[in-house]
Design a protein around this motif. Structure first.
Motif, mmCIF file in Angstrom:
data_model
loop_
_atom_site.group_PDB
_atom_site.id
_atom_site.type_symbol
_atom_site.label_atom_id
_atom_site.label_comp_id
_atom_site.label_asym_id
_atom_site.label_seq_id
_atom_site.Cartn_x
_atom_site.Cartn_y
_atom_site.Cartn_z
ATOM 1 N N ILE A 125 7.862 6.950 6.016
ATOM 2 C CA ILE A 125 6.711 6.498 4.863
ATOM 3 C C ILE A 125 6.649 7.267 3.457
ATOM 4 C CG2 ILE A 125 4.231 6.164 4.668
ATOM 5 C CD1 ILE A 125 4.990 4.540 6.832
ATOM 6 N N VAL A 126 6.625 6.331 2.475
ATOM 7 C CA VAL A 126 6.679 7.038 1.093
ATOM 8 C C VAL A 126 5.331 6.575 0.532
ATOM 9 C CG1 VAL A 126 7.940 7.087 -0.884
ATOM 10 C CG2 VAL A 126 9.168 6.924 1.171
ATOM 11 N N PRO A 127 4.524 7.421 0.267
ATOM 12 C CA PRO A 127 3.232 7.106 -0.557
ATOM 13 C C PRO A 127 3.722 6.515 -1.931
ATOM 14 C CG PRO A 127 2.621 9.164 0.641
ATOM 15 C CD PRO A 127 4.384 8.859 0.693
ATOM 16 N N ILE A 128 2.987 5.535 -2.458
ATOM 17 C CA ILE A 128 3.481 5.117 -3.683
ATOM 18 C C ILE A 128 2.051 4.979 -4.635
ATOM 19 C CG2 ILE A 128 5.364 4.154 -3.085
ATOM 20 C CD1 ILE A 128 4.073 1.224 -2.848
ATOM 21 N N ARG A 129 2.102 4.742 -5.781
ATOM 22 C CA ARG A 129 1.042 4.208 -6.656
ATOM 23 C C ARG A 129 1.238 2.744 -6.688
ATOM 24 N NH1 ARG A 129 3.750 8.281 -9.143
ATOM 25 N NH2 ARG A 129 2.581 10.138 -9.668
ATOM 26 N N SER A 130 -0.166 2.302 -7.013
ATOM 27 C CA SER A 130 -0.426 0.712 -6.943
ATOM 28 C C SER A 130 0.536 0.125 -8.013
ATOM 29 C CB SER A 130 -1.705 0.283 -7.122
ATOM 30 O OG SER A 130 -1.877 -1.058 -7.324
ATOM 31 N N GLY A 131 1.110 -1.224 -7.985
ATOM 32 C CA GLY A 131 1.745 -1.614 -8.985
ATOM 33 C C GLY A 131 3.015 -2.053 -8.675
ATOM 34 N N ALA B 193 -1.740 11.836 4.375
ATOM 35 C CA ALA B 193 -2.617 11.652 3.418
ATOM 36 C C ALA B 193 -2.178 12.992 2.507
ATOM 37 C CB ALA B 193 -4.146 11.698 4.250
ATOM 38 N N LYS B 194 -1.800 13.997 3.031
ATOM 39 C CA LYS B 194 -1.389 15.367 2.381
ATOM 40 C C LYS B 194 -0.411 14.909 1.152
ATOM 41 C CE LYS B 194 -2.716 18.434 6.065
ATOM 42 N NZ LYS B 194 -2.173 19.487 6.838
ATOM 43 N N LEU B 195 0.485 14.049 1.343
ATOM 44 C CA LEU B 195 1.389 13.716 0.487
ATOM 45 C C LEU B 195 1.285 12.947 -0.746
ATOM 46 C CD1 LEU B 195 4.703 14.467 -0.055
ATOM 47 C CD2 LEU B 195 5.118 12.333 1.236
ATOM 48 N N PRO B 196 1.129 13.537 -1.919
ATOM 49 C CA PRO B 196 0.760 12.485 -3.139
ATOM 50 C C PRO B 196 1.823 11.438 -3.242
ATOM 51 C CG PRO B 196 2.115 14.344 -3.942
ATOM 52 C CD PRO B 196 1.817 14.726 -2.403
ATOM 53 N N PRO B 197 1.451 10.422 -4.106
ATOM 54 C CA PRO B 197 2.322 9.318 -4.548
ATOM 55 C C PRO B 197 3.611 9.741 -5.098
ATOM 56 C CG PRO B 197 -0.042 8.887 -5.159
ATOM 57 C CD PRO B 197 0.050 10.349 -4.794
ATOM 58 N N GLN B 198 4.706 9.102 -4.763
ATOM 59 C CA GLN B 198 6.163 9.434 -5.157
ATOM 60 C C GLN B 198 6.465 8.673 -6.150
ATOM 61 O OE1 GLN B 198 7.705 12.280 -3.686
ATOM 62 N NE2 GLN B 198 5.315 12.462 -3.256
ATOM 63 N N PRO B 199 7.497 9.120 -6.979
ATOM 64 C CA PRO B 199 7.994 8.144 -8.425
ATOM 65 C C PRO B 199 8.832 7.392 -7.863
ATOM 66 C CG PRO B 199 9.265 10.485 -8.202
ATOM 67 C CD PRO B 199 7.956 10.455 -6.994
ATOM 68 N N CYS C 258 0.758 -1.272 0.037
ATOM 69 C CA CYS C 258 0.072 -0.050 0.028
ATOM 70 C C CYS C 258 0.667 1.247 0.044
ATOM 71 C CB CYS C 258 -0.830 -0.042 1.287
ATOM 72 S SG CYS C 258 -1.897 -1.533 1.510
ATOM 73 N N GLU C 259 2.050 1.330 0.556
ATOM 74 C CA GLU C 259 2.908 2.196 0.548
ATOM 75 C C GLU C 259 4.404 1.740 0.846
ATOM 76 O OE1 GLU C 259 0.458 2.228 3.792
ATOM 77 O OE2 GLU C 259 1.702 0.366 3.895
ATOM 78 N N TRP C 260 5.416 2.394 0.872
ATOM 79 C CA TRP C 260 6.937 1.911 1.047
ATOM 80 C C TRP C 260 7.242 2.427 2.308
ATOM 81 C CZ3 TRP C 260 11.808 4.512 -0.544
ATOM 82 C CH2 TRP C 260 13.004 3.461 -0.274
ATOM 83 N N MET C 261 7.642 1.511 3.176
ATOM 84 C CA MET C 261 8.236 2.018 4.493
ATOM 85 C C MET C 261 9.379 1.357 4.879
ATOM 86 S SD MET C 261 8.122 0.463 7.800
ATOM 87 C CE MET C 261 7.206 -0.773 7.811
ATOM 88 N N ILE C 262 10.522 2.289 5.600
ATOM 89 C CA ILE C 262 11.707 2.294 6.173
ATOM 90 C C ILE C 262 11.315 2.145 7.783
ATOM 91 C CG2 ILE C 262 14.041 2.791 6.256
ATOM 92 C CD1 ILE C 262 13.714 3.880 3.633
ATOM 93 N N ASP C 263 11.735 1.020 8.309
ATOM 94 C CA ASP C 263 11.646 0.956 10.011
ATOM 95 C C ASP C 263 13.089 1.279 10.405
ATOM 96 O OD1 ASP C 263 10.362 0.588 12.671
ATOM 97 O OD2 ASP C 263 10.706 -1.469 12.310
#
Length: 294
Positions: free
Chosen positions: A173-179, A279-285, A126-131
């Motif tokens: 957290i890095v928002p991403i597009r599906s795929g 939620a304010k941050l759009p998907p990142q490339p 759903c998103e990219w995450m580094i812990d």
């Protein structure tokens, strides 16, 4: 939230039984079950966003944070009609999408909410995450480490949002597009992890075994994978101060904010002020970075 009448409340047309509303759940903070349910209701527009359609694991503390706890993956029976479940690898998971469901779990002293990193029925993240996981109980360098990771991601063209785990660590957290796949993002994570550990060997480690990390902060890119879970943004944590997993601004990271600064007693005021930073941050490339690593 309506006051309980005869041991129940009605929310969104659903009757929810409330038991032992005066039971202390976080005694040091004076938070009873009644107060907790009120705080959950206030958090619900934010918390449910990161639980909806995911496989949910909760941690229950029937006697409060000072008592014994257990992980619950299988939905308990009997289930009320407003609880949806999904069977996944032999486990009947709850997929939480409503305030009545959240309060029902809260009444059972579910104090932590850990959703899957993928949606039910999907194998994609759903998103990219580094812990970033400290090896010490108190780690004064955690925000320094977070800032370094944020700058590296920025240099790759990726904006991100740091969030406290609510315990000692931080997730970026890095928002991403599906795929994008977990494997693709894991390769990017390994690339970033190698870079920061080579540049700051006194601060970061990629060593998985905790006993071999010394006092270094574990750059955990492996936690982001199918079958694993994340302490949801805005989940309470079963810590003495009733901390909440809270997204931060990069200015707060630079000012060395403490993960203990945000908790159930002040999180509403914060959310009124800054809203949902993720939620304010759009998907990142991230696709561009993935392509560059091939």
């Amino acid at each position: 939230m309506p006051v309980a009448v005869k041991g129940s409340i009605t929310i969104e047309g659903q009757a929810i039984s409330i038991t032992n509303p005066d039971k202390p759940l976080w005694p040091e903070q004076g938070i009873t079950k009644r107060v907790y349910l009120e705080k959950l209701a206030a958090l619900s527009p934010y918390l449910l966003r990161y639980l909806k359609d995911r496989l949910l694991t909760v941690i229950r503390y029937p006697h409060g944070v000072s008592g014994k706890s257990f992980y619950q993956k299988n939905a308990p029976e009997p289930l009320p009609p407003y609880i949806r479940t999904v069977m996944h690898e032999g486990i009947n998971y709850i997929t939480l999408d409503s305030l009545p469901g959240l309060l029902w779990l809260g009444n059972m002293a579910a104090l932590e909410f850990h959703p899957s990193l993928h949606y039910a029925g999907s194998s994609l993240p759903c998103e990219w995450m580094i812990d970033l996981d400290p090896s010490r109980k108190v780690e004064p360098r955690i925000m320094e480490a977070t800032a370094i990771v944020g700058e590296v991601l920025k240099s790759l063209g990726l904006a991100s949002v740091p969030k406290t785990s609510g315990a000692t660590g931080v997730q970026v957290i890095v928002p991403i597009r599906s795929g994008n796949t977990f494997d693709q993002l894991r390769k990017v994570g390994h690339f970033v992890g190698r870079y920061v550990t080579e540049k700051h060997p006194e601060l970061f480690t990629l060593e998985r075994l905790k006993k071999q990390r010394g006092d270094k902060i574990y750059f955990d890119y492996l936690q982001h994978y199918g079958g694993k879970t994340l302490a949801a943004p805005y989940t309470p944590r079963a810590r003495p101060l009733a901390t909440v997993s809270t997204p931060l601004t990069w200015d707060e990271v630079a000012s060395n904010v403490s993960p203990e600064d945000y908790h159930l007693l002040n999180i509403e005021e914060r959310l009124r002020s800054v809203g949902d930073l993720i939620a304010k941050l759009p998907p990142q490339p991230v696709e561009q970075v993935i392509a560059g690593l091939r």
